[in-house]
Design an enzyme around this catalytic site. Structure first.
Site, PDB file in Angstrom:
ATOM      1  N   ARG A  26       0.822  -1.215   0.000  1.00  7.13           N
ATOM      2  CA  ARG A  26       0.000   0.000   0.000  1.00  7.13           C
ATOM      3  C   ARG A  26       0.857   1.266   0.000  1.00  7.13           C
ATOM      4  O   ARG A  26       0.486   2.270   0.609  1.00  7.13           O
ATOM      5  CB  ARG A  26      -0.953   0.021   1.207  1.00  7.13           C
ATOM      6  CG  ARG A  26      -2.018  -1.059   1.193  1.00  7.13           C
ATOM      7  CD  ARG A  26      -3.141  -0.679   0.215  1.00  7.13           C
ATOM      8  NE  ARG A  26      -4.263  -1.583   0.348  1.00  7.13           N
ATOM      9  CZ  ARG A  26      -5.406  -1.282   0.978  1.00  7.13           C
ATOM     10  NH1 ARG A  26      -5.584  -0.109   1.510  1.00  7.13           N
ATOM     11  NH2 ARG A  26      -6.372  -2.166   1.049  1.00  7.13           N
ATOM     12  N   ARG A  30      -3.579   6.807   0.821  1.00  4.77           N
ATOM     13  CA  ARG A  30      -4.063   8.022   1.495  1.00  4.77           C
ATOM     14  C   ARG A  30      -3.057   8.735   2.385  1.00  4.77           C
ATOM     15  O   ARG A  30      -3.270   9.888   2.739  1.00  4.77           O
ATOM     16  CB  ARG A  30      -5.306   7.675   2.315  1.00  4.77           C
ATOM     17  CG  ARG A  30      -6.536   7.505   1.459  1.00  4.77           C
ATOM     18  CD  ARG A  30      -7.660   6.891   2.250  1.00  4.77           C
ATOM     19  NE  ARG A  30      -7.257   5.571   2.714  1.00  4.77           N
ATOM     20  CZ  ARG A  30      -8.088   4.651   3.184  1.00  4.77           C
ATOM     21  NH1 ARG A  30      -9.356   4.914   3.296  1.00  4.77           N
ATOM     22  NH2 ARG A  30      -7.639   3.477   3.568  1.00  4.77           N
ATOM     23  N   ARG A  39      -7.123  11.502  -5.746  1.00  5.19           N
ATOM     24  CA  ARG A  39      -8.331  10.794  -5.307  1.00  5.19           C
ATOM     25  C   ARG A  39      -9.535  11.731  -5.277  1.00  5.19           C
ATOM     26  O   ARG A  39     -10.656  11.329  -5.587  1.00  5.19           O
ATOM     27  CB  ARG A  39      -8.058  10.190  -3.914  1.00  5.19           C
ATOM     28  CG  ARG A  39      -9.215   9.452  -3.276  1.00  5.19           C
ATOM     29  CD  ARG A  39      -9.499   8.146  -3.979  1.00  5.19           C
ATOM     30  NE  ARG A  39     -10.641   7.467  -3.370  1.00  5.19           N
ATOM     31  CZ  ARG A  39     -11.912   7.759  -3.627  1.00  5.19           C
ATOM     32  NH1 ARG A  39     -12.218   8.711  -4.484  1.00  5.19           N
ATOM     33  NH2 ARG A  39     -12.885   7.085  -3.042  1.00  5.19           N
ATOM     34  N   ASP A  76      -6.743  -2.928  -7.319  1.00  5.21           N
ATOM     35  CA  ASP A  76      -7.292  -3.508  -6.093  1.00  5.21           C
ATOM     36  C   ASP A  76      -7.616  -4.971  -6.342  1.00  5.21           C
ATOM     37  O   ASP A  76      -7.870  -5.365  -7.485  1.00  5.21           O
ATOM     38  CB  ASP A  76      -8.560  -2.761  -5.651  1.00  5.21           C
ATOM     39  CG  ASP A  76      -8.882  -3.069  -4.192  1.00  5.21           C
ATOM     40  OD1 ASP A  76      -8.319  -2.413  -3.309  1.00  5.21           O
ATOM     41  OD2 ASP A  76      -9.664  -4.014  -3.935  1.00  5.21           O
ATOM     42  N   TYR A 152     -14.906 -11.487   0.389  1.00  8.75           N
ATOM     43  CA  TYR A 152     -15.590 -10.228   0.038  1.00  8.75           C
ATOM     44  C   TYR A 152     -16.820 -10.493  -0.831  1.00  8.75           C
ATOM     45  O   TYR A 152     -17.857  -9.841  -0.686  1.00  8.75           O
ATOM     46  CB  TYR A 152     -14.630  -9.272  -0.682  1.00  8.75           C
ATOM     47  CG  TYR A 152     -13.554  -8.737   0.246  1.00  8.75           C
ATOM     48  CD1 TYR A 152     -13.800  -7.628   1.051  1.00  8.75           C
ATOM     49  CD2 TYR A 152     -12.318  -9.372   0.368  1.00  8.75           C
ATOM     50  CE1 TYR A 152     -12.834  -7.157   1.929  1.00  8.75           C
ATOM     51  CE2 TYR A 152     -11.350  -8.906   1.237  1.00  8.75           C
ATOM     52  CZ  TYR A 152     -11.615  -7.794   2.019  1.00  8.75           C
ATOM     53  OH  TYR A 152     -10.669  -7.339   2.895  1.00  8.75           O
TER      54      TYR A 152
HETATM   55  O1  CP3 Z   1       0.051   0.640  -3.230  1.00  7.71           O
HETATM   56  C1  CP3 Z   1      -0.398  -0.522  -3.321  1.00  7.71           C
HETATM   57  O2  CP3 Z   1      -0.141  -1.419  -2.508  1.00  7.71           O
HETATM   58  C2  CP3 Z   1      -1.208  -0.882  -4.562  1.00  7.71           C
HETATM   59  C3  CP3 Z   1      -2.608  -0.765  -4.452  1.00  7.71           C
HETATM   60  C4  CP3 Z   1      -3.476  -1.688  -3.594  1.00  7.71           C
HETATM   61  C5  CP3 Z   1      -4.737  -1.252  -3.110  1.00  7.71           C
HETATM   62  N1  CP3 Z   1      -5.374  -2.319  -2.542  1.00  7.71           N
HETATM   63  C6  CP3 Z   1      -5.270   0.108  -3.260  1.00  7.71           C
HETATM   64  C7  CP3 Z   1      -6.367   0.573  -2.375  1.00  7.71           C
HETATM   65  C8  CP3 Z   1      -3.339  -3.034  -3.223  1.00  7.71           C
HETATM   66  C9  CP3 Z   1      -2.161  -3.981  -3.423  1.00  7.71           C
HETATM   67  C10 CP3 Z   1      -4.545  -3.412  -2.559  1.00  7.71           C
HETATM   68  C11 CP3 Z   1      -4.817  -4.789  -2.071  1.00  7.71           C
HETATM   69  C12 CP3 Z   1      -6.042  -5.063  -1.312  1.00  7.71           C
HETATM   70  N2  CP3 Z   1      -7.283  -4.491  -1.460  1.00  7.71           N
HETATM   71  C13 CP3 Z   1      -6.141  -6.077  -0.327  1.00  7.71           C
HETATM   72  C14 CP3 Z   1      -5.039  -7.020   0.082  1.00  7.71           C
HETATM   73  C15 CP3 Z   1      -4.037  -6.390   0.986  1.00  7.71           C
HETATM   74  C16 CP3 Z   1      -4.588  -6.061   2.369  1.00  7.71           C
HETATM   75  O3  CP3 Z   1      -4.644  -4.862   2.660  1.00  7.71           O
HETATM   76  O4  CP3 Z   1      -4.893  -6.987   3.117  1.00  7.71           O
HETATM   77  C17 CP3 Z   1      -7.464  -6.053   0.167  1.00  7.71           C
HETATM   78  C18 CP3 Z   1      -8.026  -6.952   1.248  1.00  7.71           C
HETATM   79  C19 CP3 Z   1      -8.175  -5.061  -0.572  1.00  7.71           C
HETATM   80  C20 CP3 Z   1      -9.629  -4.716  -0.459  1.00  7.71           C
HETATM   81  C21 CP3 Z   1      -9.862  -3.307  -0.091  1.00  7.71           C
HETATM   82  N3  CP3 Z   1      -9.551  -2.223  -0.881  1.00  7.71           N
HETATM   83  C22 CP3 Z   1     -10.458  -2.820   1.098  1.00  7.71           C
HETATM   84  C23 CP3 Z   1     -10.944  -3.681   2.248  1.00  7.71           C
HETATM   85  C24 CP3 Z   1     -10.484  -1.430   0.995  1.00  7.71           C
HETATM   86  C25 CP3 Z   1     -11.114  -0.463   1.968  1.00  7.71           C
HETATM   87  C26 CP3 Z   1     -10.260  -0.227   3.152  1.00  7.71           C
HETATM   88  C27 CP3 Z   1      -9.251   0.828   2.878  1.00  7.71           C
HETATM   89  O5  CP3 Z   1      -8.052   0.568   3.124  1.00  7.71           O
HETATM   90  O6  CP3 Z   1      -9.658   1.892   2.431  1.00  7.71           O
HETATM   91  C28 CP3 Z   1      -9.872  -1.068  -0.236  1.00  7.71           C
HETATM   92  C29 CP3 Z   1      -9.680   0.302  -0.769  1.00  7.71           C
HETATM   93  C30 CP3 Z   1      -8.333   0.678  -1.274  1.00  7.71           C
HETATM   94  N4  CP3 Z   1      -7.526  -0.104  -2.055  1.00  7.71           N
HETATM   95  C31 CP3 Z   1      -7.682   1.940  -1.082  1.00  7.71           C
HETATM   96  C32 CP3 Z   1      -6.454   1.872  -1.764  1.00  7.71           C
HETATM   97  C33 CP3 Z   1      -5.425   2.961  -1.898  1.00  7.71           C
HETATM   98  C34 CP3 Z   1      -8.256   3.123  -0.319  1.00  7.71           C
HETATM   99  C35 CP3 Z   1      -9.449   3.689  -1.013  1.00  7.71           C
HETATM  100  C36 CP3 Z   1      -9.424   5.198  -1.207  1.00  7.71           C
HETATM  101  O7  CP3 Z   1      -8.360   5.801  -1.420  1.00  7.71           O
HETATM  102  O8  CP3 Z   1     -10.519   5.781  -1.200  1.00  7.71           O
END
Ligand code: CP3
Length: 347
Positions: A26, A30, A39, A76, A152
Site C-alpha cells: 500500500r 491516502r 483521489r 485492487d 468479500y
Molecule cells: O500501493 C499498493 O499497494 C497498490 C494498491 C493496492 C490497493 N489495494 C489500493 C487501495 C493493493 C495492493 C490493494 C490490495 C487489497 N485491497 C487487499 C489485500 C491487501 C490487504 O490490505 O490486506 C485487500 C483486502 C483489498 C480490499 C480493499 N480495498 C479494502 C478492504 C479497501 C477499503 C479499506 C481501505 O483501506 O480503504 C480497499 C480500498 C483501497 N484499495 C484503497 C487503496 C489505496 C483506499 C481507497 C481510497 O483511497 O478511497
C-alpha cells in the site's frame, strides 16, 4: 536494465546486494497528500483503478518521493469480482460493498466471458507504467488469492467473523469449490495479462488466510494457490511469485513447501527467529515491520528496522511491512525508513 539485474531480483535469487531492497505494501495511498489530491478528482475509487493515466500517476508517486526498489501496480484485489460482473462499489468510510453471492445458484450471475476485455484499462495502465518507471525499479503486479477474494464476494464487503463464507464452505464444499474454481481461472487470466503487459513479479494477497486451519487451510489456501502457481509457471517460468498467507503462523512453512512460491511475504506476528530459521531456508522472505511502528516513527522505527535487517540479512531478503501502510502514517517516517536502509548498506 534486465529484470534479473535489478536489486529485487538479486535479493530473490540470493545474489549479493548493497543494501536490503525495499518496497511497502500500500505504498500508494491516502498517507500521501499527492494521492489524496488525485483521489479528490474522481467520485469513485474504482475510477482511479480504471483510468490508466490516474492509475499510472498514483503508482509512480511513492517512487518519486522515496525511491523504492519496486513499484506495485495501483489497482485492487476487488477488480476481479468486478471483472466477473459482480457489483462492486467503495463507499466512503465503509470500505467495499458487493452484492453478496451466498450459494451455488448465485454463481449463475458471474461470467468469465469478456473478463479480460472489462479489465483492459488495468493492462493499459500496466503498459504505460512500465514505460515510465526508472530503469532500476522492479514492477510488481498482484491479485487477491481465491479465499480472500471469496470472503468479500460472499460477505458483500469487509467482515470480521466470515460467517457466511465459513457456512458455505462447510455446509456445501462442492458448491464453494465451484466459486474457488472460477476464481483460480480468473486470477490466472488476470496475472498472466499483467505479466504480458509488463509486470516482472507477481504477489498473491491472501489477507484472510489466517482464518483457516489444518484441512481447511490445505483445501482453500494451499490447493488453489498451487493451481495458480503451476499455471503461471507453465507460461512464465522466470517470473517470481510472492505469496502472502497473512496470519498463517506456523502454517507458513507448509504453504511455502507445497506452493513453491519464490518469496514469502511475512506478517508482523511471525517471530523473527522462526522466520529466519524455518522459513528463510525454504524461500526468500519479505517483511515484516509492523505498520504501527512505521506510523510511530522515531527510535522505535530505528530499533525494529535494525532488528529485522540483522535477522534476515544473511539470506534472501526484501524489506517490507507485515501489512499495508496505515493512512495516518507521516510520509517523513517512510523517508526515514529509506535512510535507515541506505545506512544499513554502508555498514
Ligand atoms: O500501493 C499498493 O499497494 C497498490 C494498491 C493496492 C490497493 N489495494 C489500493 C487501495 C493493493 C495492493 C490493494 C490490495 C487489497 N485491497 C487487499 C489485500 C491487501 C490487504 O490490505 O490486506 C485487500 C483486502 C483489498 C480490499 C480493499 N480495498 C479494502 C478492504 C479497501 C477499503 C479499506 C481501505 O483501506 O480503504 C480497499 C480500498 C483501497 N484499495 C484503497 C487503496 C489505496 C483506499 C481507497 C481510497 O483511497 O478511497
Amino acid at each position: 536494465m534486465r529484470s534479473e539485474d535489478k536489486a529485487l531480483f538479486r535479493a530473490i535469487r540470493g545474489k549479493s546486494v548493497e543494501r536490503p531492497p525495499f518496497w511497502l505494501m500500500r505504498q500508494a495511498g491516502r498517507y500521501l497528500p499527492e494521492y489524496r489530491e488525485i483521489r479528490g478528482k474522481v467520485a469513485h475509487f474504482l475510477e482511479l483503478c480504471f483510468t490508466p493515466e490516474l492509475a499510472m500517476e498514483v503508482t509512480l508517486q511513492p517512487i518519486r518521493r522515496f525511491g523504492m526498489d519496486a513499484a506495485i501496480l495501483f489497482s485492487d484485489i476487488l477488480v476481479v469480482p468486478w471483472g466477473l460482473t459482480q457489483n462492486v462499489a467503495f463507499k466512503e468510510g465503509e470500505g467495499p460493498v458487493l452484492d453478496p453471492i451466498r450459494d451455488v445458484a448465485g454463481l449463475a450471475s458471474l461470467t468469465l466471458d469478456g473478463f479480460l476485455e472489462r479489465l483492459q484499462p488495468v493492462y493499459t495502465a500496466t503498459k504505460m507504467i512500465k514505460e515510465e518507471l526508472p530503469l532500476q525499479t522492479s514492477f510488481i503486479g498482484f491479485a487477491g488469492a481465491p479465499w480472500t477474494v471469496a470472503t468479500y464476494m460472499v460477505e458483500g464487503g469487509s467482515s470480521r467473523g466470515f460467517e457466511n463464507t465459513q457456512r458455505w464452505a462447510n455446509t456445501d464444499p462442492a458448491g464453494f469449490q465451484k466459486l474457488m474454481d472460477i476464481l483460480v481461472e480468473a486470477t490466472v487470466l488476470h496475472l498472466d495479462a499483467q505479466i504480458r503487459s509488463g509486470v516482472e513479479i507477481v504477489q498473491i494477497f491472501d489477507s484472510w488466510a489466517g482464518v483457516l486451519k489444518d484441512r481447511d487451510f490445505a483445501q482453500w489456501i494451499i490447493a488453489p494457490t498451487v493451481r495458480i502457481v503451476k499455471a503461471l509457471r507453465a507460461k512464465h517460468p522466470t517470473v517470481p511469485i510472492i505469496g502472502f498467507p497473512r496470519g498463517a503462523g506456523a502454517q507458513y512453512l507448509g504453504y511455502a513447501q507445497e506452493t513453491g512460491v519464490d518469496v514469502l511475504s511475512l506478517d508482523q506476528d511471525l517471530p523473527l527467529s522462526f522466520a529466519r530459521d524455518v522459513l528463510q531456508p525454504v524461500a526468500a522472505v519479505q517483511g515484516n515491520l509492523d505498520p504501527v511502528i512505521l506510523a510511530a516513527g522515531g527510535s522505535a522505527l530505528k530499533t525494529r528496522t535494525e532488528e529485522i535487517i540483522t535477522a534476515f540479512r544473511g539470506g534472501r531478503f526484501i524489506f517490507n511491512l507485515g501489512h499495508g501502510i496505515l493512512p495516518h502514517t507521516p510520509p517523513e517516517n517512510v523517508a526515514l525508513l529509506g535512510q535507515l536502509l541506505e545506512r544499513a548498506g554502508r555498514g
